[in-house]
Design a protein around this motif. Sequence first.
Motif, short mmCIF file in Angstrom:
data_model
loop_
_atom_site.label_atom_id
_atom_site.label_comp_id
_atom_site.label_asym_id
_atom_site.label_seq_id
_atom_site.Cartn_x
_atom_site.Cartn_y
_atom_site.Cartn_z
N ALA A 131 26.44 35.34 36.31
CA ALA A 131 26.42 36.79 36.25
C ALA A 131 27.54 37.40 37.10
N LEU A 132 27.77 36.84 38.27
CA LEU A 132 28.86 37.33 39.11
C LEU A 132 30.21 37.01 38.47
N GLY A 133 30.30 35.86 37.79
CA GLY A 133 31.52 35.54 37.06
C GLY A 133 31.76 36.55 35.94
N ALA A 134 30.70 36.92 35.22
CA ALA A 134 30.83 37.92 34.17
C ALA A 134 31.20 39.28 34.75
N GLN A 135 30.60 39.61 35.91
CA GLN A 135 30.92 40.87 36.58
C GLN A 135 32.41 40.95 36.92
N ASN A 136 32.92 39.89 37.50
CA ASN A 136 34.34 39.89 37.86
C ASN A 136 35.25 39.80 36.64
N THR A 137 34.79 39.12 35.60
CA THR A 137 35.60 39.02 34.39
C THR A 137 35.86 40.39 33.80
N GLY A 138 34.81 41.18 33.67
CA GLY A 138 34.98 42.53 33.13
C GLY A 138 35.91 43.37 33.98
N GLN A 139 35.74 43.26 35.30
CA GLN A 139 36.59 44.04 36.20
C GLN A 139 38.06 43.61 36.09
N PHE A 140 38.28 42.31 36.03
CA PHE A 140 39.66 41.86 36.01
C PHE A 140 40.33 42.00 34.65
N ILE A 141 39.55 42.09 33.58
CA ILE A 141 40.14 42.46 32.30
C ILE A 141 40.73 43.86 32.42
N ALA A 142 39.94 44.77 32.99
CA ALA A 142 40.44 46.14 33.20
C ALA A 142 41.60 46.15 34.18
N ALA A 143 41.48 45.36 35.26
CA ALA A 143 42.54 45.33 36.26
C ALA A 143 43.83 44.78 35.68
N SER A 144 43.73 43.81 34.77
CA SER A 144 44.93 43.24 34.17
C SER A 144 45.68 44.27 33.33
N ALA A 145 44.94 45.22 32.79
CA ALA A 145 45.58 46.27 31.99
C ALA A 145 46.21 47.35 32.86
N VAL A 146 45.81 47.43 34.12
CA VAL A 146 46.31 48.49 34.99
C VAL A 146 47.81 48.35 35.23
N GLY A 147 48.29 47.11 35.50
CA GLY A 147 49.71 46.92 35.80
C GLY A 147 50.61 47.49 34.72
N PRO A 148 50.59 46.91 33.51
CA PRO A 148 51.45 47.45 32.45
C PRO A 148 50.99 48.80 31.93
N GLY A 149 49.66 49.02 31.88
CA GLY A 149 49.14 50.26 31.31
C GLY A 149 49.48 51.48 32.14
N ILE A 150 49.18 51.44 33.42
CA ILE A 150 49.48 52.58 34.29
C ILE A 150 50.99 52.73 34.47
N GLY A 151 51.70 51.58 34.51
CA GLY A 151 53.16 51.65 34.60
C GLY A 151 53.74 52.42 33.43
N ALA A 152 53.27 52.11 32.21
CA ALA A 152 53.75 52.83 31.03
C ALA A 152 53.29 54.28 31.05
N LEU A 153 52.06 54.52 31.50
CA LEU A 153 51.52 55.89 31.55
C LEU A 153 52.32 56.76 32.52
N VAL A 154 52.67 56.18 33.67
CA VAL A 154 53.48 56.93 34.64
C VAL A 154 54.83 57.31 34.01
#
Length: 395
Positions: free
Chosen positions: A341-364
């Motif tokens: 369950a903790l692995g699933a918790q972190n997986t969801g968070q890091f899927i979102a976190a992985s999108a932050v680098g390129p996603g927010i960079g492009a958004l900025v």
Amino acid sequence: MVPTPVRAWVVLALGVLAQTAGTLVVTAPALLIPHLHAQGLSLAQAGLLASAPTAGMVLTLIAWGAVTDRIGERVVIAGGLALTTLAVAGAWLAGDDTLLLGVAFLAAGMTSASTNAASGRVVVGWFPKERRGLAMGIRQMSQPLGVTLAAVTVPQLAEASGIRSALVLPVLLCAVLAVLCAAGIADPPRPPRKPAGAPHPVGTGANPYRATGFLWRIHAVSILLVVPQFTLSTYGLVWLVTLGWSTSAAGLLVGAAQFVGAIGRILVGSWSDHVGSRVGPLRVVAVSAAAVMAVLALVDVAHLPAAAVVLVVATSVTVADNGLAYTSVAEAAGPSWAGRALGAQNTGQFIAASAVGPGIGALVGLVGFAGSFLLVAVLPVLALPLVPRADRSQD
């Protein structure tokens, strides 16, 4: 109240150090963005490279959790750190080769995920429920402490001597802690394993995801709330540089903000113990996260002189939810399912976190920092109706 054994505090301390080392490894690439950008990469390209470790974590978190459920925390933490040492050493050898560096960062994320899955589970196993919020708050200090350590070392070393210099500390720290954790961590007591095919009484091994939607809702809330957190840890330094700060000064402020956030996690965890609830404080944190991201947007638009103060406050608020959600997931899953369950918790968070680098960079690049901060502020608002009304625990 039954005294907590000394062994529990020793294990907690080692778990914090192990997770701090893992966070340093995962965070370092984000703080290389100014260096990579200066070397000719676009902001979106540098952000993509910086997201490689979190993408690697996504691939292995649930698997590490399942391994932890089966063979225990000590082997997973110590072995995972040893593998992380090798992966970061590979990044050091890659130097300025962008492709090889990305592959090494991906591998480092895959191996460092072991500490995420196992260090939280070992805390839940050793501490009673009435002290678990405090203990998990201390454990959750590891992330902002790791970011702090990265922020005060990586940008300065990269700027002065290049990428290889910035990666020496992560290699050494992971290697030392692999040895210390192998010697000092003890697996907590766990209920006896049921024979295959034997029925499980409620709370002793039954799949908690089938009983209610509680875990799914906490996972969803955490995915939404992690975006503001990683937006600031990834682009807070870049934002300050655009406001005229030097790279070294911005790195020190980001480090200070993360340290303040680490203290805040302890206080929030203790608060949840005091009120006897994880989801109540989680709801307050979500509202606060939306507010501080909106204030950051205002500071950027109006060029207010309070950027440093607001960034420190915003960083502290946006990291405060992790310990609450993490503890809630472990308690609801029970000892037989906590690792997965903790692995699933972190997986969801890091899927979102992985999108932050390129996603927010492009958004900025499209709407600037103010527009990006304002759009990110919407996500905690969307999380509010998903927060469960009452806690669920198998203790």
